[in-house]
Design an enzyme around this catalytic site. Structure first.
Site, short mmCIF file in Angstrom:
data_model
loop_
_atom_site.label_atom_id
_atom_site.label_comp_id
_atom_site.label_asym_id
_atom_site.label_seq_id
_atom_site.Cartn_x
_atom_site.Cartn_y
_atom_site.Cartn_z
N ARG A 65 0.82 -1.21 0.00
CA ARG A 65 0.00 0.00 0.00
C ARG A 65 0.86 1.26 0.00
O ARG A 65 0.66 2.14 0.80
CB ARG A 65 -0.93 -0.04 1.20
CG ARG A 65 -1.97 -1.11 1.07
CD ARG A 65 -2.81 -1.26 2.30
NE ARG A 65 -2.06 -1.93 3.36
CZ ARG A 65 -2.62 -2.41 4.47
NH1 ARG A 65 -3.91 -2.28 4.66
NH2 ARG A 65 -1.90 -3.00 5.39
N ASP A 202 4.71 -22.96 7.91
CA ASP A 202 5.06 -23.03 9.32
C ASP A 202 6.58 -23.05 9.31
O ASP A 202 7.18 -24.07 8.96
CB ASP A 202 4.51 -24.31 9.97
CG ASP A 202 4.82 -24.34 11.46
OD1 ASP A 202 5.95 -23.99 11.84
OD2 ASP A 202 3.93 -24.72 12.24
N HIS A 203 7.19 -21.93 9.69
CA HIS A 203 8.63 -21.83 9.42
C HIS A 203 9.45 -22.84 10.22
O HIS A 203 10.58 -23.13 9.86
CB HIS A 203 9.13 -20.39 9.59
CG HIS A 203 9.35 -19.97 11.02
ND1 HIS A 203 8.33 -19.56 11.83
CD2 HIS A 203 10.47 -19.91 11.78
CE1 HIS A 203 8.81 -19.26 13.03
NE2 HIS A 203 10.12 -19.46 13.03
N HIS A 266 3.70 -24.45 15.57
CA HIS A 266 5.06 -25.00 15.67
C HIS A 266 5.14 -26.23 16.59
O HIS A 266 5.75 -27.23 16.24
CB HIS A 266 6.02 -23.93 16.20
CG HIS A 266 5.93 -22.62 15.47
ND1 HIS A 266 5.74 -22.54 14.12
CD2 HIS A 266 6.03 -21.33 15.90
CE1 HIS A 266 5.71 -21.27 13.75
NE2 HIS A 266 5.88 -20.51 14.82
C1 BG6 Z 1 6.68 -17.01 15.40
C2 BG6 Z 1 5.93 -16.44 16.55
O1 BG6 Z 1 5.85 -17.84 14.62
O2 BG6 Z 1 7.77 -17.78 15.88
C3 BG6 Z 1 6.85 -15.60 17.43
O3 BG6 Z 1 4.87 -15.62 16.07
C4 BG6 Z 1 8.04 -16.40 17.85
O4 BG6 Z 1 6.16 -15.13 18.58
C5 BG6 Z 1 8.71 -17.03 16.64
O5 BG6 Z 1 8.96 -15.53 18.50
C6 BG6 Z 1 9.81 -17.98 17.05
O6 BG6 Z 1 10.51 -18.40 15.92
P1 BG6 Z 1 12.03 -18.86 16.03
O7 BG6 Z 1 12.36 -19.35 14.66
O8 BG6 Z 1 12.80 -17.64 16.47
O9 BG6 Z 1 12.06 -19.93 17.06
#
Ligand code: BG6
Length: 515
Positions: A65, A202-203, A266
């Site tokens: 935006r 989901d990283h 996660h």
């Molecule tokens: C995110 C959450 O998905 O994962 C955050 O929204 C969290 O709150 C983060 O801090 C943690 O990710 P990582 O990779 O740093 O363990």
């Protein structure tokens, strides 16, 4: 552009093996002016380009935006990449910058999608992207359905059942707020997209150490025979964070809390990978079929079960590593009466032949003493005690610890005889560390995940039935909390959570691991 696999054309790849390079494509980043693009997505795309994983015919179009020109977007991204300290900037940036373009507009503005369409068609001819599109929705969740609907209306989505270019859509978390909203979102998404086109990110699944759970379990023959209720006493999964409400996240976080923010996604994924049955192969559906069975075996709790098995905590002021930090209620954007949990501990069992009766203890929280994610498999004691055990250790039992982050690796704790004439045992460790075993550090999660989308591999993305089953379990807890059950208990920042969480596990004669 040059062939990224050609060592002559790309000096950074000299001597490196050929890698899988995706089809030509345009990557459209919705939310291009936002934090995720700056901190994670752009550095990940840059690193993929640098390492020769992007096709030569690949362009990246920011959508947001702002009224930015292509050049203004490039200069913003230049600043982000420099502050992310990406490697080889002076060599790679001159080749990377011409791939970037910008298309401005609101997420619900029909004319802006028409403009985006024209821009992408131009890019197909200037960059050879051949109509393949990856749309990445790095936006607030209320825009997911709107953007997908507009993409559909504007003719920007190709059917996966027709010959021709592909369309894939990456949806960031959170996918829904509870079971009902997740189902509504799934329905809206499925009106426009086939499930095969949807990549719910989901990283955690992009982390090497998380993928290594399956490698350890199914790439070796010694662990699987003991990976069950006959040999495992309990499993602890910890995701501890030192951070509080950094970067003005308070307002978002307060609508979410630890259960939605960390457990629904996660931690449920970690649980699936630890508890699933071996898949028939490593194809996306084979793996996800097994994961969803774990989620379907989660307990069905009533309010009393929630009170007994879940502890919700909220941090108060305290100190972490000698530094004073404010309590949750004093963070920016948090209403003074907020009941949002910044810590959750759960005790659950899985209703399967493999795991019946084995407690799984999960805990996660903000403002804990340190950042540490690990999975600990506690094995049973030997059937008879022949030796004198070291009283400090777990009395002769074995433990396998998978360190997800930091100090990525794994340790196996076992008993060894203390030298001398007595028959005394002491716990010792066999240790594996990524840093020393492999020459390179593991790539960033977002790099791996973006590459997988471009390659059309959804294995590390969550399928709609997984999301649904995880929400079904989590929503039971949320509903009990909404009915005023188990209000949050305070814990001082810098401690390992409320005392109630210790009691939860002590009732089984167990204790949380000291990390
Ligand atoms: C995110 C959450 O998905 O994962 C955050 O929204 C969290 O709150 C983060 O801090 C943690 O990710 P990582 O990779 O740093 O363990």
């Amino acid at each position: 552009m040059t062939d990224p696999n050609n060592a002559e054309a790309n000096p950074l790849r000299e001597g490196l093996p050929r890698t899988r390079v995706p089809d030509p494509c345009a990557v459209v980043l919705f939310g291009a002016t936002g934090d995720l693009t700056h901190r994670k997505l752009m550095p990940a795309l840059y690193n993929l380009a640098r390492d020769g994983h992007l096709p030569a015919e690949c362009a990246i179009v920011g959508y947001g935006r702002r009224d930015w020109s292509d050049d203004a977007f490039r200069s913003e991204m230049e600043t982000s990449l420099k502050s992310a300290k990406v490697p080889d900037f002076d060599v790679v940036w001159p080749q990377f910058a011409p791939r970037l373009a910008f298309s401005g507009g609101n997420f619900d503005e029909e004319a802006a999608y028409a403009k985006l369409k024209t821009k992408l068609e131009q890019i197909d001819s200037t960059h050879g992207t051949r109509g393949n599109r990856l749309y990445y929705l790095a936006v607030a969740p209320e825009y997911f359905a709107t953007i997908i609907e507009h993409l559909g209306k504007a003719g920007l989505i190709n059917s996966p059942f027709s010959e021709g270019p592909w369309t894939r859509v990456v949806i960031e978390k959170p996918f829904g707020h509870d079971l009902k909203s997740a189902r509504v979102l799934s329905r809206d998404v499925s009106r426009v997209l086939d499930e095969s086109q949807v990549y719910r990110i989901d990283h955690y699944l992009g982390k090497e150490t998380v993928q290594n759970i399956l490698a350890l379990r199914f790439g070796n023959s010694m662990f699987e025979p003991v990976w069950n209720r006959r040999h495992v006493e309990s499993v602890q999964i910890t995701v501890a964070e030192e951070v509080g409400m950094a970067g003005g996240r308070g307002a978002y976080y307060d609508t979410s809390g630890a259960l939605r923010d960390m457990v629904q996604n996660h931690m449920m994924q970690l649980l699936c990978l630890v508890a699933m049955e071996p898949p028939v192969d490593l194809s996306a559906d084979a793996v996800r079929n097994e994961k969803v069975k774990v989620l379907q075996a989660l307990p069905q709790w009533n309010d009393d079960d929630v009170i007994k098995n879940v502890v919700r905590g909220q941090y108060s002021a305290g100190s972490i590593q000698g530094k004073e930090v404010p309590g949750y209620h004093s963070e920016k954007g948090i209403p003074p009466e907020s009941q949002t949990g910044t810590y959750v501990a759960l005790r659950l069992t899985l209703n399967t032949w493999r795991w019946a009766g084995v407690p799984f203890y999960l805990r996660t929280g903000k403002r804990l003493p340190k950042r540490a994610t690990e999975i600990a498999i506690q094995f049973k004691l030997p059937p008879t005690a022949l030796f004198e055990a070291d009283t400090e250790a777990a009395g002769g039992a074995n433990m396998l610890i998978l360190r997800i982050q930091p100090n990525e690796g794994a340790s196996l704790a076992f008993q060894a005889k203390i030298p001398g004439s007595r028959r005394r045992l002491q716990e010792v460790r066999m240790d594996f560390r990524y840093g020393t075993a492999f020459a390179q550090p593991p790539p960033e999660a977002y790099e791996r995940l973006l590459l997988d989308v471009m390659l059309g591999d959804p294995t590390l993305f969550t399928r709609t039935d997984e999301v649904d089953s995880a929400w079904r379990f989590i929503t039971t807890i949320l509903d009990a909390w909404d009915r005023g059950k188990a209000p949050p208990v305070p814990y001082p920042a810098g401690t390992w959570g409320p005392a109630e969480a210790d009691t939860l596990i002590q009732n089984d004669g167990d204790t949380w691991r000291r990390l």
